[in-house]
Design an enzyme around this catalytic site. Structure first.
Site, PDB file in Angstrom:
ATOM      1  N   VAL A  16       0.874  -1.167   0.000  1.00 53.41           N
ATOM      2  CA  VAL A  16       0.000   0.000   0.000  1.00 53.41           C
ATOM      3  C   VAL A  16       0.912   1.218   0.000  1.00 53.41           C
ATOM      4  CG1 VAL A  16      -1.987  -1.096   1.088  1.00 53.41           C
ATOM      5  CG2 VAL A  16      -0.217  -0.078   2.526  1.00 53.41           C
ATOM      6  N   SER A  17       0.409   2.321  -0.556  1.00 51.17           N
ATOM      7  CA  SER A  17       1.258   3.490  -0.762  1.00 51.17           C
ATOM      8  C   SER A  17       1.436   4.370   0.461  1.00 51.17           C
ATOM      9  CB  SER A  17       0.702   4.341  -1.908  1.00 51.17           C
ATOM     10  OG  SER A  17       0.673   3.581  -3.087  1.00 51.17           O
ATOM     11  N   THR A  18       0.472   4.358   1.358  1.00 50.62           N
ATOM     12  CA  THR A  18       0.567   5.230   2.528  1.00 50.62           C
ATOM     13  C   THR A  18       0.264   4.441   3.787  1.00 50.62           C
ATOM     14  OG1 THR A  18      -1.756   5.889   2.516  1.00 50.62           O
ATOM     15  CG2 THR A  18      -0.245   7.205   1.170  1.00 50.62           C
ATOM     16  N   GLN A  21      -3.467   3.573   4.401  1.00 49.24           N
ATOM     17  CA  GLN A  21      -4.117   2.512   3.647  1.00 49.24           C
ATOM     18  C   GLN A  21      -3.919   1.172   4.344  1.00 49.24           C
ATOM     19  OE1 GLN A  21      -2.209   3.150  -0.163  1.00 49.24           O
ATOM     20  NE2 GLN A  21      -4.025   4.183  -0.951  1.00 49.24           N
TER      21      GLN A  21
END
Length: 179
Positions: A16-18, A21
């Site tokens: 996940v990017s952040t 998330q």
């Protein structure tokens, strides 16, 4: 069948990017696909260094298969994807993407991946050809690339005889003379 590193183990990688998330959906699908272990990476795909990806790549042994939920969860670009999967193949490690249904341990999966490689090479060549054509067109119109000169034509003409130090006329020594 005995699973574990080097024993044909499907090993999952979720990303996940952040930090806000949640990778649970990916982890659940990777587990359902038979992955005996799943790493969850919380980092932007654009980052060069991703600790979990590095750890997974280090853990994989010949005969293992790296499984991802989607292709974009593994790599930041098509070129990076091809580099990673080609590196896995060289080590005897398979690759599988659940959403795109690509499995390089099968003949069909290898075919699809080779098509990706061919398309990436085609894209690089098209970009290079466009760049060369654009530079040629600019030159034909009298444009010259590069940084604009700081010195006027008159200053460039005078430079070799001006501001020499110990008989040397290096630009780095001459520059202070022009203010």
């Amino acid at each position: 069948m005995r699973y574990g590193p080097g024993h044909g183990a499907p090993i999952g990688l979720a990303r996940v990017s952040t930090t806000e998330q949640n990778p649970d959906l990916q982890v659940d699908e990777l587990t359902a696909a038979g992955c005996w272990k799943v790493w969850a990476d919380r980092a932007s795909g654009a980052r060069d260094r991703r600790p979990q990806l590095d750890e997974v790549l280090e853990q994989l042994r010949s005969g293992d298969t790296l499984v991802v939920w989607r292709l974009d969860r593994l790599a930041r670009s098509l070129r990076h994807l091809i580099e990673v999967v080609t590196g896995l193949d060289a080590r005897g490690v398979g690759f599988r993407s659940l959403r795109e249904n690509i499995d390089t341990t099968t003949a069909g999966g290898r075919l699809v991946f080779h098509l990706f490689e061919a398309l990436a090479q085609f894209e690089r060549e098209i970009i290079r050809d466009r760049t060369v054509a654009g530079l040629a067109a600019a030159r034909a119109r009298g444009r010259v690339g590069g940084r604009p000169s700081k010195l006027s034509a008159e200053q460039r003409r005078q430079a070799p005889g001006r501001c020499t130090t110990s008989g040397s006329s290096r630009w780095s020594r001459s520059a202070p003379c022009w203010g």
